[in-house]
Design an enzyme around this catalytic site. Structure first.
Site, PDB file in Angstrom:
ATOM      1  N   THR A 115     -29.458   5.430  86.483  1.00  0.00           N
ATOM      2  CA  THR A 115     -27.879   6.669  86.907  1.00  0.00           C
ATOM      3  C   THR A 115     -26.984   6.066  85.726  1.00  0.00           C
ATOM      4  OG1 THR A 115     -27.171   5.554  88.633  1.00  0.00           O
ATOM      5  CG2 THR A 115     -29.508   7.178  88.581  1.00  0.00           C
ATOM      6  N   TRP A 116     -26.748   5.025  84.864  1.00  0.00           N
ATOM      7  CA  TRP A 116     -25.042   4.828  84.267  1.00  0.00           C
ATOM      8  C   TRP A 116     -25.095   5.766  84.000  1.00  0.00           C
ATOM      9  CZ3 TRP A 116     -25.583   0.912  79.464  1.00  0.00           C
ATOM     10  CH2 TRP A 116     -24.086   1.030  79.205  1.00  0.00           C
ATOM     11  N   ASP A 123     -31.783   3.385  90.424  1.00  0.00           N
ATOM     12  CA  ASP A 123     -31.146   2.348  90.375  1.00  0.00           C
ATOM     13  C   ASP A 123     -29.863   3.257  89.967  1.00  0.00           C
ATOM     14  OD1 ASP A 123     -30.395  -0.518  90.223  1.00  0.00           O
ATOM     15  OD2 ASP A 123     -30.108   0.571  87.975  1.00  0.00           O
ATOM     16  N   TYR A 144     -20.767   2.478  88.128  1.00  0.00           N
ATOM     17  CA  TYR A 144     -20.811   2.953  86.964  1.00  0.00           C
ATOM     18  C   TYR A 144     -20.162   4.441  87.318  1.00  0.00           C
ATOM     19  CZ  TYR A 144     -25.054   0.215  86.332  1.00  0.00           C
ATOM     20  OH  TYR A 144     -26.408  -0.244  85.285  1.00  0.00           O
ATOM     21  N   SER A 146     -32.551   0.118  79.476  1.00  0.00           N
ATOM     22  CA  SER A 146     -32.412   0.645  77.893  1.00  0.00           C
ATOM     23  C   SER A 146     -33.908   0.380  77.014  1.00  0.00           C
ATOM     24  CB  SER A 146     -31.175  -0.005  77.306  1.00  0.00           C
ATOM     25  OG  SER A 146     -29.890  -0.062  78.113  1.00  0.00           O
ATOM     26  N   PRO A 147     -34.824   0.665  77.678  1.00  0.00           N
ATOM     27  CA  PRO A 147     -36.113   0.551  77.369  1.00  0.00           C
ATOM     28  C   PRO A 147     -35.707   1.719  76.590  1.00  0.00           C
ATOM     29  CG  PRO A 147     -35.933   1.934  79.281  1.00  0.00           C
ATOM     30  CD  PRO A 147     -34.585   1.298  79.539  1.00  0.00           C
ATOM     31  N   GLN A 198     -30.874   3.778  74.418  1.00  0.00           N
ATOM     32  CA  GLN A 198     -30.258   4.407  74.954  1.00  0.00           C
ATOM     33  C   GLN A 198     -30.563   5.930  73.478  1.00  0.00           C
ATOM     34  OE1 GLN A 198     -25.934   2.538  74.706  1.00  0.00           O
ATOM     35  NE2 GLN A 198     -26.739   1.089  76.773  1.00  0.00           N
TER      36      GLN A 198
HETATM   37  N1  LIG Z   1     -28.211  -4.227  84.695  1.00  0.00           N
HETATM   38  C1  LIG Z   1     -27.343  -4.266  83.730  1.00  0.00           C
HETATM   39  O1  LIG Z   1     -26.433  -5.193  83.071  1.00  0.00           O
HETATM   40  C2  LIG Z   1     -27.568  -2.672  82.922  1.00  0.00           C
HETATM   41  C3  LIG Z   1     -27.194  -2.317  81.895  1.00  0.00           C
HETATM   42  C4  LIG Z   1     -27.836  -1.285  81.087  1.00  0.00           C
HETATM   43  C5  LIG Z   1     -28.454   0.085  81.606  1.00  0.00           C
HETATM   44  N2  LIG Z   1     -29.165  -1.034  83.284  1.00  0.00           N
HETATM   45  C6  LIG Z   1     -29.599   0.312  83.345  1.00  0.00           C
HETATM   46  O2  LIG Z   1     -30.571   0.613  82.538  1.00  0.00           O
HETATM   47  C7  LIG Z   1     -30.519   2.129  82.937  1.00  0.00           C
HETATM   48  C8  LIG Z   1     -30.983   2.493  81.236  1.00  0.00           C
HETATM   49  O3  LIG Z   1     -30.627   2.056  80.812  1.00  0.00           O
HETATM   50  P1  LIG Z   1     -29.859   2.954  79.567  1.00  0.00           P
HETATM   51  O4  LIG Z   1     -29.262   4.101  80.634  1.00  0.00           O
HETATM   52  O5  LIG Z   1     -28.722   2.151  79.164  1.00  0.00           O
HETATM   53  O6  LIG Z   1     -30.287   3.226  78.951  1.00  0.00           O
HETATM   54  P2  LIG Z   1     -31.954   4.335  77.879  1.00  0.00           P
HETATM   55  O7  LIG Z   1     -32.746   4.458  79.203  1.00  0.00           O
HETATM   56  O8  LIG Z   1     -32.432   3.509  77.137  1.00  0.00           O
HETATM   57  O9  LIG Z   1     -31.888   5.720  78.162  1.00  0.00           O
HETATM   58  C9  LIG Z   1     -30.833   6.410  78.282  1.00  0.00           C
HETATM   59  C10 LIG Z   1     -29.951   7.432  77.211  1.00  0.00           C
HETATM   60  O10 LIG Z   1     -31.129   8.259  76.509  1.00  0.00           O
HETATM   61  C11 LIG Z   1     -31.268   9.684  76.332  1.00  0.00           C
HETATM   62  N3  LIG Z   1     -32.692   9.585  76.701  1.00  0.00           N
HETATM   63  C12 LIG Z   1     -33.115   9.288  78.341  1.00  0.00           C
HETATM   64  N4  LIG Z   1     -34.222  10.149  78.012  1.00  0.00           N
HETATM   65  C13 LIG Z   1     -34.618  10.661  77.011  1.00  0.00           C
HETATM   66  C14 LIG Z   1     -35.290  11.407  76.402  1.00  0.00           C
HETATM   67  N5  LIG Z   1     -36.478  11.795  77.200  1.00  0.00           N
HETATM   68  N6  LIG Z   1     -35.540  12.045  75.668  1.00  0.00           N
HETATM   69  C15 LIG Z   1     -34.031  12.305  74.257  1.00  0.00           C
HETATM   70  N7  LIG Z   1     -32.904  11.410  75.116  1.00  0.00           N
HETATM   71  C16 LIG Z   1     -33.120  10.550  76.136  1.00  0.00           C
HETATM   72  C17 LIG Z   1     -30.221   9.820  77.116  1.00  0.00           C
HETATM   73  O11 LIG Z   1     -29.101   9.416  76.528  1.00  0.00           O
HETATM   74  P3  LIG Z   1     -28.017  11.235  76.954  1.00  0.00           P
HETATM   75  O12 LIG Z   1     -27.823  11.308  78.627  1.00  0.00           O
HETATM   76  O13 LIG Z   1     -26.351  11.069  75.956  1.00  0.00           O
HETATM   77  O14 LIG Z   1     -28.605  12.089  75.576  1.00  0.00           O
HETATM   78  C18 LIG Z   1     -30.001   8.445  78.187  1.00  0.00           C
HETATM   79  O15 LIG Z   1     -28.559   9.250  79.316  1.00  0.00           O
HETATM   80  C19 LIG Z   1     -29.215   2.296  83.095  1.00  0.00           C
HETATM   81  O16 LIG Z   1     -29.257   4.295  83.342  1.00  0.00           O
HETATM   82  C20 LIG Z   1     -28.979   0.946  84.266  1.00  0.00           C
HETATM   83  O17 LIG Z   1     -29.275   2.272  85.574  1.00  0.00           O
HETATM   84  C21 LIG Z   1     -28.620  -1.905  84.012  1.00  0.00           C
END
Ligand SMILES: NC(=O)c1ccc[n+]([C@@H]2O[C@H](COP(=O)([O-])OP(=O)(O)OC[C@H]3O[C@@H](n4cnc5c(N)ncnc54)[C@H](OP(=O)(O)O)[C@@H]3O)[C@@H](O)[C@H]2O)c1
Length: 327
Positions: free
Chosen positions: A20-21, A53, A58, A217-218, A221
């Site tokens: 939920t970032w 998470d 965030y 970030s799997p 993003q």
């Molecule tokens: N520990 C750390 O330092 C750290 C760092 C980064 C992240 N995190 C955690 O990991 C989570 C996931 O990482 P992340 O948000 O960076 O990257 P991510 O999961 O790779 O990508 C999320 C973004 O991708 C887009 N998306 C997701 N599903 C989709 C789909 N089915 N079709 C099209 N677009 C889609 C959305 O963007 P839009 O909303 O713009 O459409 C979403 O906000 C975060 O929310 C956070 O909880 C932790």
């Protein structure tokens, strides 16, 4: 949905978790419709995602507050992970970054952890956190030894305020230190098909010690979903701007790679998003994949990634495709 134990704890979590970032909004992700975020969280829980998470950083508490509203009538159906270490309410600590007019410091002292936890409990409207994660590790000049951090976390566990301990953005020394002083059940690290740095040592070390490896970030993003095209230009200051794969010289290569998976999408009757998630889940029994989503349709698509089992040859082929990207 498949569920697995988090490390050696007794928490049983869905292998795809909701991040939920982006729900926090602000400069990194832009403004959100909070009602839509709440609908997405409810749908996640209804459909079987039981791990959500978040972190104080965030949206400077906003993500936690939105989750608090969403779970107020269903706290017992969900596991919440949130974090400590990144603080903006005082200037003690090691300066890390500035965003949205706030200076953020890293601080993992006992006092800071206790203060962070109380603020998170208030914003989330709960009296316990399921997995409490150190967001970024302590660094000079304000260095707190892991022994103090782990002692403070273990005390909170004994008090029933947290149920399991995690660490994020670590190196192997951090892991060795954490397990020397207590029970570490999860590490949260950046890991995707195109960013495999953790495979060298963190992934095997987590496996060796029975620690859940949670990949953040799997989907890079959104880039690995195939929905971001070659003409996409990230806005300066937003979360995607500094990512290597979004640089103009790299982004078209990733888009071509994702487009080249059409035959795999036909074979598995799936989307590139599913391949990106299924490929990570195939990297070990200890894997958990943390996908961000702020819309129900994204969440629904992401969950289905857990239902696909890729053949070994296809896992190898996807790796080969990624290895051929020269960045
Ligand atoms: N520990 C750390 O330092 C750290 C760092 C980064 C992240 N995190 C955690 O990991 C989570 C996931 O990482 P992340 O948000 O960076 O990257 P991510 O999961 O790779 O990508 C999320 C973004 O991708 C887009 N998306 C997701 N599903 C989709 C789909 N089915 N079709 C099209 N677009 C889609 C959305 O963007 P839009 O909303 O713009 O459409 C979403 O906000 C975060 O929310 C956070 O909880 C932790």
């Amino acid at each position: 949905m498949v569920y697995k134990k988090i490390g050696q704890s007794n928490l049983n979590a869905s292998v795809v978790a909701l991040g939920t970032w982006a729900i926090g909004g602000g400069t990194w992700w832009g403004e959100n419709n909070d009602m839509e975020s709440i609908r997405t969280i409810h749908e996640a829980i209804n459909q079987g995602i039981n791990l959500i998470d978040t972190a104080p950083a965030y949206g400077f508490g906003h993500s936690e507050e939105v989750i608090g509203k969403a779970i107020s009538d269903r706290r017992d159906k969900v596991l919440i992970s949130t974090k400590c270490a990144l603080r903006w309410t005082d200037e003690e600590g090691t300066f890390f970054f500035s965003v949205d007019g706030r200076n953020v410091y890293r601080n993992l002292s006992r006092r800071a952890i206790r203060d962070d936890l109380e603020n998170s409990l208030r914003r989330l409207g709960t009296d316990y956190i399921d997995i409490y994660i150190t967001h970024w590790q302590s660094a000079e000049p304000f260095l707190t030894p892991v022994s103090e951090t782990m002692e403070a976390l273990t005390e909170l566990k004994k008090e029933g305020k947290i149920r399991a301990i995690g660490a994020s953005n670590v190196n192997t020394n951090h892991i060795e230190e954490y397990i020397k002083y207590g029970q570490l059940d999860l590490i949260q690290e950046k890991y995707s098909i195109i960013d495999r740095r953790v495979e060298k040592d963190l992934l095997p070390l987590a496996k060796k010690h029975n620690i859940t490896f949670q990949a953040y970030s799997p989907l890079e993003q959104g880039l690995l979903t195939g929905k971001i095209r070659k003409d996409y230009v990230p806005v300066k200051g937003t979360a995607r701007y500094d990512q290597k794969c979004f640089k103009p010289e790299n982004l078209p290569k990733v888009v071509d790679m994702v487009d080249s998976w059409k035959d795999l999408c036909i074979k598995y009757n799936c989307t590139p998003t599913h391949l990106a998630i299924a490929w990570l889940l195939a990297q070990g029994n200890h894997m958990n994949v943390l996908c961000g989503a702020r819309k129900t349709e994204q969440l629904e698509e992401n969950m289905k990634g857990a239902e696909i089992t890729l053949d070994l040859a296809d896992i190898a082929r996807i790796r080969e495709n990624a290895l051929s990207l020269d960045f």
